[in-house]
Each structure stands twice: as structure tokens, then as C-alpha cells.
Enzyme design. Structure first.
Site, mmCIF file in Angstrom:
data_model
loop_
_atom_site.group_PDB
_atom_site.id
_atom_site.type_symbol
_atom_site.label_atom_id
_atom_site.label_comp_id
_atom_site.label_asym_id
_atom_site.label_seq_id
_atom_site.Cartn_x
_atom_site.Cartn_y
_atom_site.Cartn_z
ATOM 1 N N THR A 177 -18.722 11.771 -54.232
ATOM 2 C CA THR A 177 -18.969 12.911 -54.670
ATOM 3 C C THR A 177 -18.450 13.772 -54.004
ATOM 4 O O THR A 177 -18.104 14.158 -52.667
ATOM 5 C CB THR A 177 -21.053 13.441 -54.407
ATOM 6 O OG1 THR A 177 -21.248 12.135 -54.610
ATOM 7 C CG2 THR A 177 -21.432 14.647 -54.725
ATOM 8 N N GLY A 199 -23.031 9.803 -46.443
ATOM 9 C CA GLY A 199 -23.970 9.909 -45.399
ATOM 10 C C GLY A 199 -22.936 9.160 -43.993
ATOM 11 O O GLY A 199 -22.411 8.599 -44.375
ATOM 12 N N GLU A 239 -27.419 8.746 -55.577
ATOM 13 C CA GLU A 239 -26.567 6.949 -56.347
ATOM 14 C C GLU A 239 -27.137 7.667 -58.051
ATOM 15 O O GLU A 239 -27.187 6.635 -58.586
ATOM 16 C CB GLU A 239 -27.449 6.628 -55.826
ATOM 17 C CG GLU A 239 -26.786 4.512 -55.722
ATOM 18 C CD GLU A 239 -25.761 4.881 -55.522
ATOM 19 O OE1 GLU A 239 -25.274 4.844 -54.153
ATOM 20 O OE2 GLU A 239 -24.728 5.371 -56.032
#
Ligand SMILES: CCCCCCCC/C=C\CCC/C=C/C(=O)SCCNC(=O)CCNC(=O)[C@H](O)C(C)(C)COP(=O)(O)OP(=O)(O)OC[C@H]1O[C@@H](n2cnc3c(N)ncnc32)[C@H](O)[C@@H]1OP(=O)(O)O
Ligand SMILES: Cc1cc2nc3c(=O)[nH]c(=O)nc-3n(C[C@H](O)[C@H](O)[C@H](O)COP(=O)(O)OP(=O)(O)OC[C@H]3O[C@@H](n4cnc5c(N)ncnc54)[C@H](O)[C@@H]3O)c2cc1C
Length: 551
Positions: free
Chosen positions: A34, A73, A317
Site C-alpha cells: 500500500t 506493519g 487485506e
């Protein structure tokens, strides 16, 4: 996501080098796909990886602010490596997005490498134990071998070679995590309803008559209506998760044999099941909080954390809307296959008998309700295709007609998924309880009936459209549903205890096994920093001057 992608997108030689280091925690990685400007539209990603045959390296670059990787993350301060999804350029040609392994920090000093800009994206609604970060490249070079080359390769001279048997091989990790997230949704919803049901058995509030003692709030029909669907759904999601995992494993095994035929159905299933399970779990966890009154709003209840964690799964996701549209693509193709008299894949096989032009006779048995859900899904799909074709006949392009029909397409996908989930729920319970005691069978059957009656009552409008259900049938079903809640009540605490979730896992003053709710709430309150002294210094610096008119 770092390790599954190494396993899914690397050649055996690359795995032999990277996997041991990752599994041994010599390197810590994340999955950076992303960007600030793009999450859903992968083909629109802007980060570039340009091959330089002179040095046999890829030049990683972030050409715009919106091309900065955003969200991954652990990216901000934890990881020293990343899987970066970038547009691959070689010999002046763009070959689309491909994954690359990129070292972003020094393995000894942990300092960002020259040409790498990395940082934290800031506080979030939840997930604040994860340092989601941003990442930008300034013409940063990586070795050619760092391109993950299982599905495509760039040779030393810059020649691009496609290896994968299917066009979306690089999307494999996302399918894998979507399958995992159905299980995650079940697990977190089980935690929330354990907390809320146990608390509702402890909490007494209001006495129907002046002399009597106050009732356990779990005795109220409205409380049972809020909570028993949560228990039923936790089981439904768990059983669908196990079923989906087997479907995923079978598809993976087939792909390893060179057969990609079942991949489209797996993509459609993992998309809608991930979308519905995460959305249902998030909204039902919020419903569990509502059921716990003010104490449900306390962080010490554990419910706000669960909600903040799970509501993110509706987005990451693959956003809810986007994934349902992927399933809708598959359903429209299935509709065309029915028209052409071609065979259908298992989860859409009900469509072959569905387009009769007549309303399905209403049958309030569990199997009858599942058939009704299938008729509802088929009816919505048929109506959607009719809208699509009407728009095409008006002269619109397929893309324009599709876009204008996406609300209906999403409705058809949601209905299809509900039918699949309901069918799996009942058949898995029957399969798994063949040798169970009559009591266990009874309780689990009661729970799937709660699920079926609840959703039938939620979809009465559609059932009136696509089945022969009458007003009196709906009236009878409502009464039957309310009676079923009362049958479940005596076992409710035992049923959530059967999730077998330890206090350390629940992290909840309301849901602990011993039921000492009020003592635990008070104990948690004492931990507030505001209780460190009787008068906080802000009295002297702000309140007192204000009270004396001096501010
Ligand atoms: C141990 C337990 C742990 C469990 C985990 C719990 C805790 C987890 C904690 C934190 C984890 C958070 C991590 C989050 C990570 C991320 O969010 S990673 C980024 C995720 N991003 C996305 O999901 C982006 C979503 N977008 C897409 O997937 C695609 O852009 C798209 C929407 C599918 C569109 O793709 P594209 O435009 O390329 O393709 P289309 O033109 O729409 O379709 C073309 C054909 O390809 C088929 N297709 C598309 N995707 C797939 C796929 N994944 N697999 C197979 N086939 C696919 C599609 O059906 C079309 O086929 P058709 O032409 O025949 O119809
Ligand atoms: C907690 C968390 C952790 C994450 N971790 C990672 C990670 O580790 N690695 C990573 O790469 N990413 C990660 N992400 C990012 C995540 O994958 C994206 O947020 C997600 O894919 C959605 O994309 P987006 O944010 O660009 O939203 P957008 O796609 O911009 O969506 C915004 C709105 O537009 C709508 N929309 C978009 N496209 C269409 C369309 N074609 N038709 C109709 N409506 C549309 C969406 O439905 C939504 O309502 C994480 C996100 C979160 C919240």
C-alpha cells in the site's frame, strides 16, 4: 505477511537463502504494498523498480509523495527488511507490479540505509501496538537477485521472463491472509461474546415488580437478541474458516500440479468470506459492547480494544466493498455459464436450478431457509444482470454499465456469501456432531437455527420478493425465534465457557471466569494515574485561579 510471501513468491534457491534468516529472526521484515495514494488499486501503485543491466541492480524510487509506501506493519521502527511491491521496468518497458526484497536498515546499527526514508504514520483508532510506517526511496539500488523470481524473472541482460501459470500469482499472499482473517474474526468475536454473556449473567438491573429482586440482564429477551446471534456467528465463522482453509489447501495443491482451474472460485470465496466475516465480527463486537452498558465502554472491559482491532480487518487485506465486487465478477460469470448450459463449480451449483422465474415455496425448516437464502442470492444476481444488460443496450460501455450496477452487484455477492456461510454452518455441525451426545447436538443445532432465523428475519423484504413467504409465516418465524432464545438461555454461560478462553486471553474485568466484576473494575480504576494523589496539581494551576476569576 513477510514469511508467507517469501514462501509463495521466491524461487527455491531464494527461499534457501532468505527463509532461514527470517525464521531465525536474523532479519525482520514486513509487506509494503500500500502507498499513500493507493491501497485498493494495486495496478496504480507508483513505486518503481528499474533494472540497470550495467550494474545488475534494480533502482528503487518513490517518484511522488503519493508513491511513498504507507501502512506496512512494523515498518516504522521494527523491521530491517521489506517486501516492496513496485512497478517493474526493464529495457524501457513496464511489466506491472512485482515483489522485491529490500533491506531498509543496517543489520547492526538499525540505521536507515542511505536513500531510504522511513518513519511512523502516527496514532490510529487501534492497532497502536504496531508501528505502521511509511517508506520512500531516492534511487536506492538493490541486487537483481532481490527480485522475488518464482512467478517472473529478469535475466542479467534485462530480459523479462514470465513464469507463473496464472496472471495473479503475485496476489497469492493476500488470498492466504484473507483466509486467515476469517479465523481471526471468529476468535475475536468469541472473546467479545464470552465477555458480554458472562457479564450479563452477573449484572442485575431493574425489578419487574416492586418486591422482587433485580433480574440478571441476560434474562431480558432484548439482551438475548443482542448476544445469542454473536455466539452463533462465532461458531459459524469458525466452521467456515476451517472449511475455507481446506478449500485453500486443496487449491494450492492443485496449482502445484499445474492445475489453476479452482483458483477463481477460491478467490471469489476468500474475498466474500473475508469481507463478511470481518464486517459481521466488527459490528457484533460493537453489539457486545452495547450490551454491557457503561462498563462496556471502559478499556478494562476489553471490548473497545477488540473492536478497534477487528474493525481494521474490514479494511486491510482488501476493503469490504472491493472484495465483494471481486466475488460479484465471479457470480456474473456463473450466471452466463448457466445460460450457456455449462457446468458450475460447487459453491455456485445452486444457481443451475434457480432461474425458474417462479418464487421458491417457503419452507421454514433449516434446509428450507438455506434454500431460501440461495433463492434470494440467485434472484439478486438475476436482477443485477438484467440491470447490467439494460445499461449495455442503452449504449453504455461494459465498464460504465458495471460501475452503475455495483450497488446491486455487492448486494448479490453479500447474499451469495450468506447462503454459502449458512450451508457450511449447518452441514459442518451435522458432520462434526455425528458421535456427539444428544445435549451437545441439541445446543449446536439451536445455535445454527438462531443464525438462520436471525438472518431470515433480517431479510424479510428479499424473502417476500423471491419466495412465497407470507405475512403469517414471518409472524410465526418471529415467535419461533424468540422462543428459541429462551431455550438457549439456561446454557448461555456454559456455551461461552466452552470457547475455553483464559482470563489472560480475554483481558477483561467484565469477562473473567470468577465473575468478580465489581472488584476487578475498582482494582482497574485504582491503576489510573489520576488516583496517584488526592489533589491533582491542575487544581492549583488552572481550577483555583479560574474559581478566583484570575484566568
Ligand atoms: C496466525 C494468524 C494471523 C492472522 C492475521 C491476523 C492478524 C493480522 C494483523 C495484521 C495484518 C495486517 C496486514 C495487512 C496487510 C495488507 O493490507 S497488504 C495490502 C492488501 N491490499 C489489498 O488487498 C489490495 C486489494 N486490491 C486487490 O486485491 C486488487 O487490486 C483487485 C481489487 C483484486 C483488483 O486487481 P486487478 O485490478 O489486478 O484485477 P482485476 O482486473 O480486478 O481482476 C483481474 C482478474 O484477476 C483475478 N484476481 C484478482 N485478484 C486475484 C487473486 N488475489 N487471486 C486470484 N485471482 C485474482 C480477478 O478475479 C480477475 O479475473 P477474471 O478476469 O477472470 O474475472
Ligand atoms: C491496521 C491496518 C494495517 C495495514 N497493514 C498493511 C500492511 O502491512 N501492508 C500493506 O501493504 N498495507 C497495509 N494496510 C493498508 C490496507 O491494505 C489498505 O488500507 C486497504 O487495502 C484499503 O486501501 P486504501 O486504504 O487505499 O482505501 P481506498 O481503496 O482508497 O478506499 C477508500 C474508499 O474508496 C472505496 N473504493 C476504492 N476503490 C473503489 C472502487 N474501484 N469501486 C468502489 N469503491 C472503491 C473503498 O470501498 C473505500 O470506501 C493496512 C491498513 C490498516 C488499516
Amino acid at each position: 505477511m513477510f514469511v508467507p510471501t517469501l514462501m509463495g513468491q521466491c524461487t527455491p534457491e531464494q527461499q534457501a537463502y532468505w527463509l532461514p534468516r527470517a525464521l531465525d529472526m536474523q532479519i525482520i521484515g514486513t509487506y509494503a504494498q500500500t502507498e499513500l495514494g493507493h491501497g485498493t488499486f494495486i495496478r496504480g501503485l507508483e513505486t518503481t523498480a528499474t533494472y540497470d543491466p550495467e550494474t545488475e541492480t534494480f533502482v528503487m524510487n518513490s517518484p511522488t509523495l503519493t508513491s511513498y509506501k504507507w501502512w506496512a506493519g512494523g515498518l516504522a521502527k521494527t523491521v530491517n527488511y521489506c517486501i516492496v511491491v513496485a512497478q517493474l521496468y526493464t529495457k524501457g518497458v513496464c511489466h506491472g507490479t512485482h515483489p522485491f526484497i529490500v533491506q531498509i536498515r543496517d543489520e547492526e546499527t538499525h540505521m536507515p540505509r542511505p536513500g531510504v526514508k522511513v518513519g511512523d504514520i502516527g496514532p490510529k483508532l487501534g492497532f497502536n501496538t504496531a508501528d505502521n510506517g511509511y517508506l520512500g526511496f531516492d534511487n536506492y539500488r538493490i541486487p537483481r537477485d532481490n527480485m522475488m523470481m518464482k512467478n517472473a524473472q529478469v535475466l542479467k541482460d534485462g530480459t523479462y521472463v514470465k513464469v507463473a501459470r496464472h496472471g495473479k500469482a503475485t496476489y497469492g499472499t493476500m488470498v492466504f491472509v484473507r483466509v486467515l482473517l476469517v479465523n481471526e474474526a471468529a476468535f475475536n468475536l468469541a472473546k467479545a461474546c464470552t465477555i458480554a454473556v458472562r457479564y450479563s449473567a452477573i449484572r442485575r438491573q431493574c425489578s419487574p415488580d416492586s418486591e422482587g429482586s433485580e433480574l440478571q440482564v441476560l434474562d431480558y429477551s432484548t439482551q438475548q437478541h443482542k448476544l445469542f446471534i454473536c455466539i452463533a456467528t462465532a461458531h459459524a465463522l469458525q466452521l467456515n474458516s476451517t472449511w475455507l482453509w481446506k478449500t485453500f489447501s486443496d487449491t494450492l495443491a492443485a496449482i502445484k500440479q499445474g492445475n489453476v482451474d479452482t483458483l477463481p472460485e477460491l478467490h471469489a470465496l476468500s474475498s466474500c468470506l473475508k469481507a463478511l466475516s470481518t464486517a459481521d465480527a466488527a459490528s457484533l463486537i460493537e453489539q457486545c459492547r452495547h450490551a454491557c452498558g457503561g462498563h462496556g465502554y471502559m478499556m478494562s472491559s476489553g471490548l473497545p480494544y477488540l473492536y478497534a482491532f477487528v474493525t481494521a480487518t474490514r479494511t486491510y487485506e482488501g476493503d469490504y466493498t472491493i472484495l465483494l465486487l471481486q466475488t460479484a465478477r465471479f457470480l456474473v460469470k456463473a450466471y452466463e455459464q448457466v445460460e450457456a448450459g455449462k457446468p458450475l463449480t460447487p459453491t455456485v451449483s445452486y444457481l443451475s436450478q434457480a432461474f425458474t422465474g417462479k418464487k421458491l415455496p417457503w419452507d421454514s425448516s433449516p434446509d428450507g431457509i438455506i434454500r431460501a437464502f440461495q433463492a434470494l442470492a440467485a434472484g439478486k444476481l438475476s436482477s443485477t444482470v438484467k440491470s447490467l444488460r439494460k445499461r449495455l443496450e442503452s449504449g453504455l460501455s461494459y465498464e460504465q454499465a458495471w460501475e452503475l450496477s455495483t450497488i446491486q452487484l455487492n448486494g448479490a455477492a453479500e447474499a451469495h456469501c450468506r447462503a454459502v456461510m449458512s450451508q457450511n454452518y449447518k452441514s459442518e455441525i451435522e458432520r462434526l456432531t455425528v458421535n456427539s451426545s444428544p445435549n451437545v447436538k441439541l445446543v449446536l443445532q439451536q445455535l445454527y437455527k438462531v443464525y438462520l432465523y436471525y438472518w431470515a428475519l433480517e431479510r424479510t423484504g428479499d424473502l417476500l420478493l423471491y419466495t412465497s413467504i407470507s405475512e403469517s409465516d414471518i409472524f410465526e418465524l418471529q415467535l419461533r425465534y424468540e422462543g428459541l432464545l429462551k431455550e438457549i438461555r439456561p446454557n448461555a454461560v456454559g456455551i461461552v465457557d466452552a470457547f475455553d478462553l483464559r482470563d489472560e486471553v480475554l483481558h477483561s474485568a467484565l469477562g473473567s471466569y470468577d465473575g468478580n466484576v465489581y472488584e476487578r473494575l475498582m482494582a482497574e480504576a485504582q491503576k489510573s494515574p489520576l488516583n496517584a494523589e488526592p489533589v491533582n496539581q491542575t487544581f492549583h494551576t488552572y481550577l483555583k485561579p479560574m474559581m478566583k476569576g484570575k484566568l
